[in-house]
Design a protein around this motif. Structure first.
Motif, PDB file in Angstrom:
ATOM      1  N   UNK A  68     -51.186  16.835  -7.652  1.00  0.00           N
ATOM      2  CA  UNK A  68     -50.501  17.926  -8.338  1.00  0.00           C
ATOM      3  C   UNK A  68     -50.938  19.280  -7.768  1.00  0.00           C
ATOM      4  N   UNK A  69     -52.212  19.420  -7.433  1.00  0.00           N
ATOM      5  CA  UNK A  69     -52.694  20.669  -6.824  1.00  0.00           C
ATOM      6  C   UNK A  69     -51.944  20.969  -5.524  1.00  0.00           C
ATOM      7  N   UNK A  70     -51.643  19.923  -4.757  1.00  0.00           N
ATOM      8  CA  UNK A  70     -50.913  20.095  -3.506  1.00  0.00           C
ATOM      9  C   UNK A  70     -49.441  20.450  -3.747  1.00  0.00           C
ATOM     10  N   UNK A  71     -48.956  20.207  -4.957  1.00  0.00           N
ATOM     11  CA  UNK A  71     -47.540  20.396  -5.273  1.00  0.00           C
ATOM     12  C   UNK A  71     -47.222  21.743  -5.901  1.00  0.00           C
ATOM     13  N   UNK A  72     -48.116  22.254  -6.765  1.00  0.00           N
ATOM     14  CA  UNK A  72     -47.795  23.477  -7.501  1.00  0.00           C
ATOM     15  C   UNK A  72     -47.874  24.701  -6.599  1.00  0.00           C
ATOM     16  N   UNK A  73     -47.035  25.699  -6.926  1.00  0.00           N
ATOM     17  CA  UNK A  73     -47.010  26.913  -6.112  1.00  0.00           C
ATOM     18  C   UNK A  73     -47.360  28.165  -6.907  1.00  0.00           C
ATOM     19  N   UNK A  74     -46.954  28.226  -8.183  1.00  0.00           N
ATOM     20  CA  UNK A  74     -47.215  29.440  -8.956  1.00  0.00           C
ATOM     21  C   UNK A  74     -47.295  29.120 -10.447  1.00  0.00           C
ATOM     22  N   UNK A  75     -48.308  29.671 -11.098  1.00  0.00           N
ATOM     23  CA  UNK A  75     -48.429  29.570 -12.550  1.00  0.00           C
ATOM     24  C   UNK A  75     -47.525  30.635 -13.163  1.00  0.00           C
ATOM     25  N   UNK A  76     -46.516  30.191 -13.934  1.00  0.00           N
ATOM     26  CA  UNK A  76     -45.557  31.125 -14.527  1.00  0.00           C
ATOM     27  C   UNK A  76     -45.952  31.573 -15.930  1.00  0.00           C
ATOM     28  N   UNK A  77     -46.429  30.633 -16.751  1.00  0.00           N
ATOM     29  CA  UNK A  77     -46.743  30.929 -18.146  1.00  0.00           C
ATOM     30  C   UNK A  77     -47.915  30.088 -18.608  1.00  0.00           C
ATOM     31  N   UNK A  78     -48.587  30.576 -19.648  1.00  0.00           N
ATOM     32  CA  UNK A  78     -49.672  29.831 -20.285  1.00  0.00           C
ATOM     33  C   UNK A  78     -49.486  29.897 -21.790  1.00  0.00           C
ATOM     34  N   UNK A  79     -50.097  28.941 -22.489  1.00  0.00           N
ATOM     35  CA  UNK A  79     -50.083  28.966 -23.941  1.00  0.00           C
ATOM     36  C   UNK A  79     -48.751  28.592 -24.580  1.00  0.00           C
ATOM     37  N   UNK A  80     -47.878  27.937 -23.827  1.00  0.00           N
ATOM     38  CA  UNK A  80     -46.597  27.518 -24.400  1.00  0.00           C
ATOM     39  C   UNK A  80     -46.819  26.387 -25.401  1.00  0.00           C
ATOM     40  N   UNK A  81     -46.002  26.331 -26.452  1.00  0.00           N
ATOM     41  CA  UNK A  81     -46.125  25.196 -27.384  1.00  0.00           C
ATOM     42  C   UNK A  81     -45.697  23.913 -26.692  1.00  0.00           C
ATOM     43  N   UNK A  82     -46.403  22.835 -26.983  1.00  0.00           N
ATOM     44  CA  UNK A  82     -46.067  21.546 -26.392  1.00  0.00           C
ATOM     45  C   UNK A  82     -44.866  20.942 -27.118  1.00  0.00           C
ATOM     46  N   UNK A  83     -44.106  20.096 -26.425  1.00  0.00           N
ATOM     47  CA  UNK A  83     -42.981  19.428 -27.080  1.00  0.00           C
ATOM     48  C   UNK A  83     -43.468  18.612 -28.282  1.00  0.00           C
ATOM     49  N   UNK A  84     -42.608  18.418 -29.250  1.00  0.00           N
ATOM     50  CA  UNK A  84     -42.996  17.677 -30.450  1.00  0.00           C
ATOM     51  C   UNK A  84     -43.112  16.179 -30.190  1.00  0.00           C
ATOM     52  N   UNK A  85     -42.370  15.652 -29.209  1.00  0.00           N
ATOM     53  CA  UNK A  85     -42.404  14.224 -28.913  1.00  0.00           C
ATOM     54  C   UNK A  85     -43.362  13.955 -27.754  1.00  0.00           C
ATOM     55  N   UNK A  86     -44.592  13.629 -28.088  1.00  0.00           N
ATOM     56  CA  UNK A  86     -45.591  13.311 -27.068  1.00  0.00           C
ATOM     57  C   UNK A  86     -45.991  11.837 -27.115  1.00  0.00           C
ATOM     58  N   UNK A  87     -45.144  11.013 -27.727  1.00  0.00           N
ATOM     59  CA  UNK A  87     -45.462   9.596 -27.901  1.00  0.00           C
ATOM     60  C   UNK A  87     -45.756   8.867 -26.610  1.00  0.00           C
ATOM     61  N   UNK A  88     -44.926   9.068 -25.578  1.00  0.00           N
ATOM     62  CA  UNK A  88     -45.158   8.352 -24.320  1.00  0.00           C
ATOM     63  C   UNK A  88     -46.443   8.837 -23.653  1.00  0.00           C
ATOM     64  N   UNK A  89     -46.727  10.132 -23.757  1.00  0.00           N
ATOM     65  CA  UNK A  89     -47.973  10.662 -23.205  1.00  0.00           C
ATOM     66  C   UNK A  89     -49.171  10.067 -23.940  1.00  0.00           C
ATOM     67  N   UNK A  90     -49.140  10.044 -25.264  1.00  0.00           N
ATOM     68  CA  UNK A  90     -50.277   9.534 -26.046  1.00  0.00           C
ATOM     69  C   UNK A  90     -50.514   8.050 -25.770  1.00  0.00           C
ATOM     70  N   UNK A  91     -49.443   7.267 -25.686  1.00  0.00           N
ATOM     71  CA  UNK A  91     -49.577   5.840 -25.390  1.00  0.00           C
ATOM     72  C   UNK A  91     -50.213   5.653 -24.020  1.00  0.00           C
TER      73      UNK A  91
END
Length: 159
Positions: A68-91
């Protein structure tokens, strides 16, 4: 480069035609074996599932931090609210921490190509794990298109 943290939005080296795509960091996790992965949500992409249509968002993709470090180019924003559906991430996270799940080790654009190619060769079924997720939304109908050689080729419609 700033450390990855939940709620960040980044630009990255995209695939052709997806130049407006961005990713949001959902979390940064470490496995029992020490592998570090960053889970991201990817927006403004074009994936063509075998069931037709177009998927424009990938709600969860775990990527090894170095890739991912090799892929990203610019940080646009910080502190954004996370999506409400994080089920697949948590699993995934619970399995990853125990060593029962992995993460993509390719740059993000290559990972999307891999997912796209894998989906393209699956039988057209909603039962495929990639398309059973409740957070996948097909946004355009599937149409058959004639190629110059007279072969039909699947093509999603435009939204």
């Amino acid at each position: 480069m700033k450390a990855f943290a939940p709620g960040q939005r980044w630009t990255y080296r995209t695939r052709p035609g997806e130049e407006t795509s961005t990713l949001m960091v959902l979390g940064r996790d470490q496995s029992a074996a020490g592998q570090v992965a960053v889970s991201v949500r990817i927006e403004d992409i074009v994936l063509r599932p075998p069931i037709g249509g177009i998927i424009t968002e990938l709600m969860h993709a775990p990527i090894e931090e170095t890739a991912l470090r090799q892929s990203v180019t610019e940080l646009l924003q910080e502190g954004l609210p996370l999506p409400s559906d994080l089920g697949s991430y948590e699993t995934w996270r619970l399995e990853f921490e125990k060593g029962g799940a992995g993460a993509f080790d390719l740059p993000l654009a290559d990972t999307l190509d891999l997912i796209d190619r894998a989906a393209e060769h699956q039988p057209p079924s909603l039962q495929h794990p990639l398309f059973r997720k409740t957070n996948v939304q097909i946004i355009a109908p599937f149409e058959e298109e004639e190629t110059p050689a007279g072969h039909s080729q699947g093509r999603g419609g435009q939204a």
